[in-house]
Design a protein around this motif. Structure first.
Motif, PDB file in Angstrom:
ATOM      1  N   TYR A  68       0.492   6.005  -7.199  1.00 52.27           N
ATOM      2  CA  TYR A  68      -0.615   5.064  -6.985  1.00 52.27           C
ATOM      3  C   TYR A  68      -1.910   5.627  -7.575  1.00 52.27           C
ATOM      4  O   TYR A  68      -2.632   4.930  -8.299  1.00 52.27           O
ATOM      5  N   GLU A  69      -2.214   6.870  -7.281  1.00 52.24           N
ATOM      6  CA  GLU A  69      -3.450   7.486  -7.753  1.00 52.24           C
ATOM      7  C   GLU A  69      -3.521   7.478  -9.276  1.00 52.24           C
ATOM      8  O   GLU A  69      -4.589   7.242  -9.863  1.00 52.24           O
ATOM      9  N   ALA A  70      -2.404   7.721  -9.927  1.00 52.56           N
ATOM     10  CA  ALA A  70      -2.362   7.776 -11.393  1.00 52.56           C
ATOM     11  C   ALA A  70      -2.305   6.388 -12.029  1.00 52.56           C
ATOM     12  O   ALA A  70      -2.373   6.272 -13.256  1.00 52.56           O
ATOM     13  N   ALA A  71      -2.189   5.347 -11.222  1.00 52.16           N
ATOM     14  CA  ALA A  71      -2.090   3.969 -11.708  1.00 52.16           C
ATOM     15  C   ALA A  71      -0.912   3.808 -12.660  1.00 52.16           C
ATOM     16  O   ALA A  71      -1.004   3.170 -13.713  1.00 52.16           O
ATOM     17  N   GLU A  72       0.223   4.389 -12.278  1.00 56.14           N
ATOM     18  CA  GLU A  72       1.412   4.357 -13.129  1.00 56.14           C
ATOM     19  C   GLU A  72       2.361   3.203 -12.793  1.00 56.14           C
ATOM     20  O   GLU A  72       3.268   2.904 -13.558  1.00 56.14           O
ATOM     21  N   LYS A  73       2.131   2.563 -11.668  1.00 55.59           N
ATOM     22  CA  LYS A  73       3.042   1.503 -11.238  1.00 55.59           C
ATOM     23  C   LYS A  73       2.877   0.270 -12.131  1.00 55.59           C
ATOM     24  O   LYS A  73       1.742  -0.132 -12.435  1.00 55.59           O
ATOM     25  N   PRO A  74       3.966  -0.358 -12.557  1.00 59.99           N
ATOM     26  CA  PRO A  74       3.858  -1.583 -13.376  1.00 59.99           C
ATOM     27  C   PRO A  74       3.067  -2.659 -12.637  1.00 59.99           C
ATOM     28  O   PRO A  74       3.148  -2.793 -11.410  1.00 59.99           O
ATOM     29  N   LEU A  75       2.294  -3.431 -13.393  1.00 60.41           N
ATOM     30  CA  LEU A  75       1.473  -4.470 -12.781  1.00 60.41           C
ATOM     31  C   LEU A  75       2.339  -5.631 -12.304  1.00 60.41           C
ATOM     32  O   LEU A  75       3.279  -6.031 -12.990  1.00 60.41           O
ATOM     33  N   PRO A  76       2.017  -6.190 -11.150  1.00 58.07           N
ATOM     34  CA  PRO A  76       2.771  -7.360 -10.663  1.00 58.07           C
ATOM     35  C   PRO A  76       2.378  -8.614 -11.438  1.00 58.07           C
ATOM     36  O   PRO A  76       1.322  -8.657 -12.083  1.00 58.07           O
ATOM     37  N   GLU A  77       3.206  -9.626 -11.365  1.00 54.36           N
ATOM     38  CA  GLU A  77       2.882 -10.892 -12.012  1.00 54.36           C
ATOM     39  C   GLU A  77       1.824 -11.669 -11.227  1.00 54.36           C
ATOM     40  O   GLU A  77       1.081 -12.457 -11.804  1.00 54.36           O
ATOM     41  N   ARG A  78       1.766 -11.433  -9.924  1.00 60.18           N
ATOM     42  CA  ARG A  78       0.794 -12.116  -9.073  1.00 60.18           C
ATOM     43  C   ARG A  78       0.185 -11.101  -8.094  1.00 60.18           C
ATOM     44  O   ARG A  78       0.770 -10.039  -7.862  1.00 60.18           O
ATOM     45  N   TYR A  79      -0.965 -11.452  -7.529  1.00 63.50           N
ATOM     46  CA  TYR A  79      -1.605 -10.555  -6.564  1.00 63.50           C
ATOM     47  C   TYR A  79      -2.378 -11.378  -5.545  1.00 63.50           C
ATOM     48  O   TYR A  79      -2.527 -12.597  -5.671  1.00 63.50           O
ATOM     49  N   LEU A  80      -2.888 -10.685  -4.514  1.00 63.88           N
ATOM     50  CA  LEU A  80      -3.518 -11.355  -3.376  1.00 63.88           C
ATOM     51  C   LEU A  80      -5.042 -11.392  -3.499  1.00 63.88           C
ATOM     52  O   LEU A  80      -5.678 -10.419  -3.927  1.00 63.88           O
ATOM     53  N   VAL A  81      -5.593 -12.525  -3.097  1.00 67.62           N
ATOM     54  CA  VAL A  81      -7.037 -12.769  -3.103  1.00 67.62           C
ATOM     55  C   VAL A  81      -7.386 -13.469  -1.793  1.00 67.62           C
ATOM     56  O   VAL A  81      -6.647 -14.361  -1.357  1.00 67.62           O
ATOM     57  N   LEU A  82      -8.506 -13.084  -1.166  1.00 63.03           N
ATOM     58  CA  LEU A  82      -8.966 -13.761   0.052  1.00 63.03           C
ATOM     59  C   LEU A  82     -10.174 -14.630  -0.315  1.00 63.03           C
ATOM     60  O   LEU A  82     -11.304 -14.144  -0.393  1.00 63.03           O
ATOM     61  N   PRO A  83      -9.958 -15.940  -0.541  1.00 59.50           N
ATOM     62  CA  PRO A  83     -11.058 -16.806  -0.988  1.00 59.50           C
ATOM     63  C   PRO A  83     -11.902 -17.309   0.175  1.00 59.50           C
ATOM     64  O   PRO A  83     -11.438 -17.434   1.309  1.00 59.50           O
ATOM     65  N   VAL A  84     -13.164 -17.634  -0.139  1.00 60.19           N
ATOM     66  CA  VAL A  84     -14.076 -18.259   0.822  1.00 60.19           C
ATOM     67  C   VAL A  84     -14.519 -19.588   0.216  1.00 60.19           C
ATOM     68  O   VAL A  84     -15.159 -19.618  -0.832  1.00 60.19           O
ATOM     69  N   TYR A  85     -14.186 -20.687   0.883  1.00 62.19           N
ATOM     70  CA  TYR A  85     -14.408 -22.024   0.345  1.00 62.19           C
ATOM     71  C   TYR A  85     -15.696 -22.679   0.842  1.00 62.19           C
ATOM     72  O   TYR A  85     -16.037 -23.769   0.406  1.00 62.19           O
TER      73      TYR A  85
END
Length: 572
Positions: A8-25
């Motif tokens: 994790y620290e080295a940012a070696e993990k492949p990027l996911p196709e989607r990720y989480l966002v907490l929106p405020v409407y």
């Protein structure tokens, strides 16, 4: 070190196709997140050649986030239609580069860690991170050229050492605001090239305005209202010799411009102070020259003292230049003095207290007030021994215990009062009360962000006769962030002491509610890439995460504890 953490620290993990966002409407917690109040899933960003893709590692929830929750579309930093283009909060955060645009390769590298100075400007327009930009309440974000080359050529990304924790990096921004609050600078002369308004208020005395008569030091224009004949003739002659435009203004209501930089009132008039001060521009100075000041309350827009950095000064002499020179003698706590932190029990109040105790030239006596006995007890347990070790008399008072509170305040007033009063709760009656506790030459710092237009009744005669001053601001600049990061990374400042509760992004809405309700004495930190974890006070880690708690120091969060925690909780 845990292999999962290392990856994790080295940012070696492949990027996911989607990720989480907490929106405020929109306004209210009901407008946060999906139907259940949780984050939504969005496609991974595709960056351009001059952009960076960053992973948001940790986000410290700020009370400014709650202002957006309360005001919604009416918040001054919200430009977009929130229902169609929701805001993603979070401006106190640590981020790691995970992808570099083609034109930035070689300058930036995956795995490099940063925090951000969130006030990003392009051509004078604010594009703040966590307001305009998708902020730390999301797992990833995009950094563009507005961030990397903000107005003035500033790069708003600040590099963080690998030895600096993710929470520490996120806490650099709020700590920078505290550090900056004790370094505020104000003009000490009438603004060269500015607009000066002189108003007569019935005291006809021979007054000197400028220590030197040089064109480069002169304002561009001087407005005159009710100025007596002899002084008016002198100013007309000065204007002619120094090429300064002189304009007569029949009454204060007829000032031909919206704002001026300096206002000098010759004489004491409550009505003129209250009316004319509304014409001050940002960073304006209001000066009253009078030897007949009355002991009464004047209504002043303290919101603009805070946000517009107004300064109110005065003198009973006749030299305006000297009044400006001694306008603000100091901007930090008086060494060896007595300080009152009013409303100190919240996260920011505790940070002010910690700074005061750890400062190289601390006060000799610190009084902290809060209306919660639980908060006071927590502060006592956290800071009392450190204060004793540093030779500081640390006193805690609850104003709800009225008799004891008044007795203790009266003792301090009998010995001269408080050299410094720092206001940490945006409550007008509180501000009016504690302003009366200032000693001669006392300084009130209104750190709490009260709204522009908030009128507070203050005794202006003491500004003139006893040299008390009112200042305040709660923002920070790039230099403040850099200084604070240096203090954190040199171990001069232990930012981790501020951490009170931790949770995952899945429970970000609960974190916002906890800050809104002041549920915890310190900061709530969201770790964006961990498995689901409700907002959890760190005291509960003793049972829930014993191996993490074992790495605490004096019951407080540490970088070692963070590594152990992430090694356990990072999502697969």
């Amino acid at each position: 070190m845990n292999e999962k953490y290392q990856q994790y620290e080295a940012a070696e993990k492949p990027l996911p196709e989607r990720y989480l966002v907490l929106p405020v409407y929109g306004a209210g917690l009901d407008n946060v997140g999906n139907e259940e109040g949780g984050p939504i899933s969005v496609p991974m960003n595709v960056i351009g050649p001059d952009q960076l893709l960053v992973r948001h590692d940790a986000d410290s929830i700020c009370f400014s986030d709650i202002k957006v929750i309360k005001q919604g579309q009416d918040h001054p930093r919200i430009y977009q239609n929130m229902k169609e283009n929701p805001v993603v909060l979070g401006h106190e955060l640590t981020m790691t580069i995970v992808q570099v645009g083609e034109n930035l390769k070689g300058k930036y590298h995956p795995g490099e860690r940063f925090t951000i100075q969130a006030d990003i400007y392009e051509n004078g327009v604010s594009y703040a991170y966590g307001y305009y930009y998708q902020g730390g309440m999301s797992q990833f974000g995009v950094i563009d050229q507005r961030v990397l080359c903000s107005d003035g050529g500033n790069n708003n990304l600040l590099p963080i050492q690998k030895t600096t924790g993710y929470a520490e990096g996120a806490l650099a921004e709020p700590w920078a605001c505290v550090v900056a609050a004790y370094g505020l600078q104000y003009r000490r002369k009438i603004k060269p090239g500015g607009k000066l308004w002189i108003i007569g208020a019935g005291e006809e005395r021979e007054v000197t305005f400028f220590s030197t008569i040089e064109a480069g030091d002169m304002p561009a224009i001087i407005y005159l209202t009710n100025v007596e004949t002899v002084l008016r003739k002198k100013l007309l002659a000065l204007g002619e010799s120094c090429q300064v435009e002189i304009v007569d203004v029949e009454t204060p209501e007829k000032l031909p411009v919206e704002y001026v930089d300096d206002i000098v009132v010759l004489g004491y008039s409550k009505e003129i102070i209250e009316t004319a001060s509304t014409k001050l521009d940002q960073f304006g100075v209001f000066c009253v020259m009078s030897d007949q000041a009355k002991n009464d309350k004047v209504s002043i827009d303290l919101g603009r003292v805070h946000y517009h950095r107004w300064l109110f000064i005065g003198d009973h002499g006749t030299n305006v230049a000297n009044a400006y020179q001694k306008g603000l003698v100091r901007n930090s706590l008086k060494p060896g003095g007595t300080v009152l932190f009013a409303g100190a029990g919240g996260p920011i109040g505790r940070m002010h207290l910690q700074r005061a105790i750890e400062f190289s030239s601390p006060p000799s006596r610190i009084v902290c007030t809060d209306v919660s006995d639980l908060r006071i007890q927590d502060m006592r347990e956290t800071y009392e021994q450190q204060a004793v070790d540093n030779g500081i008399d640390l006193v805690f008072l609850n104003p709800m215990n009225k008799d004891h509170y008044q007795d203790e305040i009266e003792k301090i007033m009998q010995s001269g009062g408080f050299d410094d009063v720092v206001v940490l709760a945006p409550v007008v009656p509180l501000i009016e009360e504690v302003s009366g506790y200032l000693a001669n030459d006392g300084l009130m710092n209104v750190f709490a962000g009260i709204a522009r237009g908030t009128m507070v009744n203050l005794d202006y005669s003491r500004v003139i006769n006893e040299n008390i001053r009112f200042i305040g601001h709660s923002g920070s600049a790039l230099d403040d962030m850099q200084l604070t990061l240096h203090k954190i990374e040199s171990r001069e400042l232990n930012a981790n002491r501020t951490v009170a509760a931790i949770g995952s992004l899945h429970y970000g809405k609960d974190g916002l509610r906890a800050v809104q309700d002041a549920s915890y004495p310190g900061k709530v930190v969201i770790y964006n890439h961990i498995k689901e974890l409700p907002i959890t006070p760190i005291a509960d880690f003793k049972e829930k995460f014993p191996s993490v708690f074992a790495l605490f120091k004096n019951g407080e969060w540490t970088n070692e504890a963070e590594k152990e925690f992430l090694g356990i909780m990072l999502a697969d």
